[in-house]
Design a protein around this motif. Structure first.
Motif, PDB file in Angstrom:
ATOM      1  N   LEU A  98      -0.492   3.156  -0.787  1.00 35.70           N
ATOM      2  CA  LEU A  98      -0.034   3.769  -2.034  1.00 35.70           C
ATOM      3  C   LEU A  98       1.322   4.455  -1.897  1.00 35.70           C
ATOM      4  O   LEU A  98       1.954   4.781  -2.891  1.00 35.70           O
ATOM      5  CB  LEU A  98      -1.084   4.741  -2.564  1.00 35.70           C
ATOM      6  CG  LEU A  98      -2.344   4.067  -3.096  1.00 35.70           C
ATOM      7  CD1 LEU A  98      -3.366   5.099  -3.515  1.00 35.70           C
ATOM      8  CD2 LEU A  98      -2.019   3.114  -4.241  1.00 35.70           C
ATOM      9  N   GLU A  99       1.761   4.659  -0.674  1.00 34.36           N
ATOM     10  CA  GLU A  99       3.079   5.251  -0.440  1.00 34.36           C
ATOM     11  C   GLU A  99       4.115   4.212  -0.020  1.00 34.36           C
ATOM     12  O   GLU A  99       5.277   4.542   0.176  1.00 34.36           O
ATOM     13  CB  GLU A  99       2.961   6.343   0.618  1.00 34.36           C
ATOM     14  CG  GLU A  99       2.094   7.495   0.144  1.00 34.36           C
ATOM     15  CD  GLU A  99       2.110   8.667   1.097  1.00 34.36           C
ATOM     16  OE1 GLU A  99       2.969   8.697   1.991  1.00 34.36           O
ATOM     17  OE2 GLU A  99       1.252   9.539   0.923  1.00 34.36           O
ATOM     18  N   ALA A 100       3.695   2.968   0.122  1.00 38.41           N
ATOM     19  CA  ALA A 100       4.579   1.912   0.622  1.00 38.41           C
ATOM     20  C   ALA A 100       5.333   1.210  -0.503  1.00 38.41           C
ATOM     21  O   ALA A 100       4.796   1.001  -1.593  1.00 38.41           O
ATOM     22  CB  ALA A 100       3.757   0.888   1.402  1.00 38.41           C
ATOM     23  N   LYS A 101       6.556   0.831  -0.211  1.00 39.57           N
ATOM     24  CA  LYS A 101       7.342   0.017  -1.147  1.00 39.57           C
ATOM     25  C   LYS A 101       6.918  -1.445  -1.042  1.00 39.57           C
ATOM     26  O   LYS A 101       6.771  -2.137  -2.032  1.00 39.57           O
ATOM     27  CB  LYS A 101       8.837   0.152  -0.824  1.00 39.57           C
ATOM     28  CG  LYS A 101       9.732  -0.706  -1.683  1.00 39.57           C
ATOM     29  CD  LYS A 101      11.195  -0.509  -1.325  1.00 39.57           C
ATOM     30  CE  LYS A 101      12.088  -1.415  -2.145  1.00 39.57           C
ATOM     31  NZ  LYS A 101      13.510  -1.227  -1.822  1.00 39.57           N
ATOM     32  N   TYR A 102       6.755  -1.891   0.197  1.00 40.29           N
ATOM     33  CA  TYR A 102       6.334  -3.266   0.467  1.00 40.29           C
ATOM     34  C   TYR A 102       4.876  -3.253   0.900  1.00 40.29           C
ATOM     35  O   TYR A 102       4.494  -2.440   1.744  1.00 40.29           O
ATOM     36  CB  TYR A 102       7.145  -3.880   1.608  1.00 40.29           C
ATOM     37  CG  TYR A 102       8.597  -4.089   1.305  1.00 40.29           C
ATOM     38  CD1 TYR A 102       9.037  -5.274   0.730  1.00 40.29           C
ATOM     39  CD2 TYR A 102       9.542  -3.113   1.609  1.00 40.29           C
ATOM     40  CE1 TYR A 102      10.385  -5.476   0.455  1.00 40.29           C
ATOM     41  CE2 TYR A 102      10.883  -3.306   1.351  1.00 40.29           C
ATOM     42  CZ  TYR A 102      11.296  -4.489   0.775  1.00 40.29           C
ATOM     43  OH  TYR A 102      12.624  -4.689   0.521  1.00 40.29           O
ATOM     44  N   ILE A 103       4.102  -4.169   0.346  1.00 42.44           N
ATOM     45  CA  ILE A 103       2.723  -4.339   0.797  1.00 42.44           C
ATOM     46  C   ILE A 103       2.534  -5.824   1.081  1.00 42.44           C
ATOM     47  O   ILE A 103       2.555  -6.655   0.177  1.00 42.44           O
ATOM     48  CB  ILE A 103       1.706  -3.828  -0.240  1.00 42.44           C
ATOM     49  CG1 ILE A 103       1.947  -2.344  -0.522  1.00 42.44           C
ATOM     50  CG2 ILE A 103       0.278  -4.069   0.264  1.00 42.44           C
ATOM     51  CD1 ILE A 103       1.088  -1.758  -1.612  1.00 42.44           C
ATOM     52  N   CYS A 104       2.396  -6.138   2.354  1.00 42.46           N
ATOM     53  CA  CYS A 104       2.194  -7.512   2.798  1.00 42.46           C
ATOM     54  C   CYS A 104       0.701  -7.677   3.061  1.00 42.46           C
ATOM     55  O   CYS A 104       0.111  -6.875   3.789  1.00 42.46           O
ATOM     56  CB  CYS A 104       2.988  -7.788   4.067  1.00 42.46           C
ATOM     57  SG  CYS A 104       4.748  -7.434   3.904  1.00 42.46           S
ATOM     58  N   VAL A 105       0.116  -8.707   2.476  1.00 40.32           N
ATOM     59  CA  VAL A 105      -1.328  -8.899   2.565  1.00 40.32           C
ATOM     60  C   VAL A 105      -1.602 -10.281   3.136  1.00 40.32           C
ATOM     61  O   VAL A 105      -1.137 -11.283   2.591  1.00 40.32           O
ATOM     62  CB  VAL A 105      -1.993  -8.760   1.178  1.00 40.32           C
ATOM     63  CG1 VAL A 105      -3.497  -8.940   1.282  1.00 40.32           C
ATOM     64  CG2 VAL A 105      -1.650  -7.414   0.542  1.00 40.32           C
ATOM     65  N   GLY A 106      -2.369 -10.320   4.243  1.00 38.31           N
ATOM     66  CA  GLY A 106      -2.643 -11.587   4.899  1.00 38.31           C
ATOM     67  C   GLY A 106      -4.120 -11.878   5.048  1.00 38.31           C
ATOM     68  O   GLY A 106      -4.909 -10.985   5.342  1.00 38.31           O
ATOM     69  N   SER A 107      -4.446 -13.141   4.845  1.00 37.21           N
ATOM     70  CA  SER A 107      -5.819 -13.595   5.029  1.00 37.21           C
ATOM     71  C   SER A 107      -5.831 -15.067   5.397  1.00 37.21           C
ATOM     72  O   SER A 107      -5.102 -15.862   4.796  1.00 37.21           O
ATOM     73  CB  SER A 107      -6.622 -13.424   3.730  1.00 37.21           C
ATOM     74  OG  SER A 107      -7.937 -13.935   3.888  1.00 37.21           O
ATOM     75  N   PRO A 108      -6.687 -15.438   6.325  1.00 38.61           N
ATOM     76  CA  PRO A 108      -6.933 -16.863   6.517  1.00 38.61           C
ATOM     77  C   PRO A 108      -7.767 -17.365   5.340  1.00 38.61           C
ATOM     78  O   PRO A 108      -8.327 -16.565   4.585  1.00 38.61           O
ATOM     79  CB  PRO A 108      -7.722 -16.920   7.827  1.00 38.61           C
ATOM     80  CG  PRO A 108      -8.349 -15.583   7.952  1.00 38.61           C
ATOM     81  CD  PRO A 108      -7.451 -14.614   7.256  1.00 38.61           C
ATOM     82  N   THR A 109      -7.825 -18.669   5.194  1.00 41.44           N
ATOM     83  CA  THR A 109      -8.670 -19.251   4.154  1.00 41.44           C
ATOM     84  C   THR A 109     -10.057 -19.488   4.720  1.00 41.44           C
ATOM     85  O   THR A 109     -10.218 -20.052   5.800  1.00 41.44           O
ATOM     86  CB  THR A 109      -8.060 -20.570   3.642  1.00 41.44           C
ATOM     87  OG1 THR A 109      -6.790 -20.281   3.048  1.00 41.44           O
ATOM     88  CG2 THR A 109      -8.961 -21.237   2.616  1.00 41.44           C
ATOM     89  N   LEU A 110     -11.045 -19.017   3.980  1.00 46.82           N
ATOM     90  CA  LEU A 110     -12.456 -19.204   4.327  1.00 46.82           C
ATOM     91  C   LEU A 110     -13.166 -19.698   3.083  1.00 46.82           C
ATOM     92  O   LEU A 110     -13.099 -19.046   2.032  1.00 46.82           O
ATOM     93  CB  LEU A 110     -13.071 -17.882   4.806  1.00 46.82           C
ATOM     94  CG  LEU A 110     -14.572 -17.896   5.062  1.00 46.82           C
ATOM     95  CD1 LEU A 110     -14.890 -18.776   6.277  1.00 46.82           C
ATOM     96  CD2 LEU A 110     -15.090 -16.490   5.263  1.00 46.82           C
ATOM     97  N   ASN A 111     -13.800 -20.849   3.171  1.00 43.25           N
ATOM     98  CA  ASN A 111     -14.529 -21.407   2.028  1.00 43.25           C
ATOM     99  C   ASN A 111     -13.665 -21.449   0.763  1.00 43.25           C
ATOM    100  O   ASN A 111     -14.072 -21.018  -0.306  1.00 43.25           O
ATOM    101  CB  ASN A 111     -15.821 -20.613   1.767  1.00 43.25           C
ATOM    102  CG  ASN A 111     -16.773 -20.687   2.937  1.00 43.25           C
ATOM    103  OD1 ASN A 111     -16.808 -21.680   3.659  1.00 43.25           O
ATOM    104  ND2 ASN A 111     -17.538 -19.641   3.137  1.00 43.25           N
ATOM    105  N   ASN A 112     -12.463 -21.944   0.909  1.00 38.76           N
ATOM    106  CA  ASN A 112     -11.512 -22.129  -0.191  1.00 38.76           C
ATOM    107  C   ASN A 112     -11.004 -20.834  -0.814  1.00 38.76           C
ATOM    108  O   ASN A 112     -10.528 -20.823  -1.944  1.00 38.76           O
ATOM    109  CB  ASN A 112     -12.106 -23.033  -1.286  1.00 38.76           C
ATOM    110  CG  ASN A 112     -12.432 -24.407  -0.770  1.00 38.76           C
ATOM    111  OD1 ASN A 112     -11.650 -24.992  -0.027  1.00 38.76           O
ATOM    112  ND2 ASN A 112     -13.588 -24.914  -1.135  1.00 38.76           N
ATOM    113  N   GLY A 113     -11.090 -19.727  -0.101  1.00 38.88           N
ATOM    114  CA  GLY A 113     -10.600 -18.463  -0.631  1.00 38.88           C
ATOM    115  C   GLY A 113     -10.220 -17.517   0.490  1.00 38.88           C
ATOM    116  O   GLY A 113     -10.213 -17.879   1.663  1.00 38.88           O
TER     117      GLY A 113
END
Length: 137
Positions: A45-60
């Protein structure tokens, strides 16, 4: 903020972190496996940039990443820049799913489709670094 199954998405997260540090932008790595979601959210909530990473599992995306994004969306942070990234074996849908949550939440998305099939090699990690260099100011 990321979760990973076989460390591929984690490797991508570290490549992204390298560029933020290179540009002198403070950066915190937050694994959803080893950090409580509320602690991550306090920093996000204090960040300008928020990078979000996830592998794909069961098409999501992984459920932990979905929970993080749902929590963040409810808090409605404004004026943020988002970057979605992840690895996949077959489809690679998680990255688009993350972008589809960030975009309606009014995140600016300066780079799209940062995904790597299987385990990223050094060439792919270099390509990611170059795309991030171009995308962040």
């Amino acid at each position: 903020v990321y979760d990973t199954m076989w460390h591929s998405t984690e490797s991508m997260a570290y490549a992204i972190k390298d560029v933020f540090e290179e540009k002198g932008i403070p950066c915190e790595m937050r694994s959803l496996q080893s950090n409580h979601i509320s602690d991550i959210m306090a920093s996000a909530l204090e960040a300008k940039y928020i990078c979000v990473g996830s592998p794909t599992l069961n098409n999501g995306m992984l459920p932990s990443v979905s929970a993080f994004l749902t929590y963040m969306k409810g808090l409605a942070p404004k004026g943020r820049i988002g970057i979605a990234f992840g690895s996949y074996g077959w489809g690679g849908q998680s990255i688009g799913d993350i972008e589809n949550i960030l975009e309606p939440a009014k995140f600016e998305l300066p780079v799209r489709g940062l995904k790597v099939q299987w385990v990223p090699d050094e060439k792919e990690l270099t390509e990611i670094r170059n795309k991030i260099r171009e995308a962040i100011k």
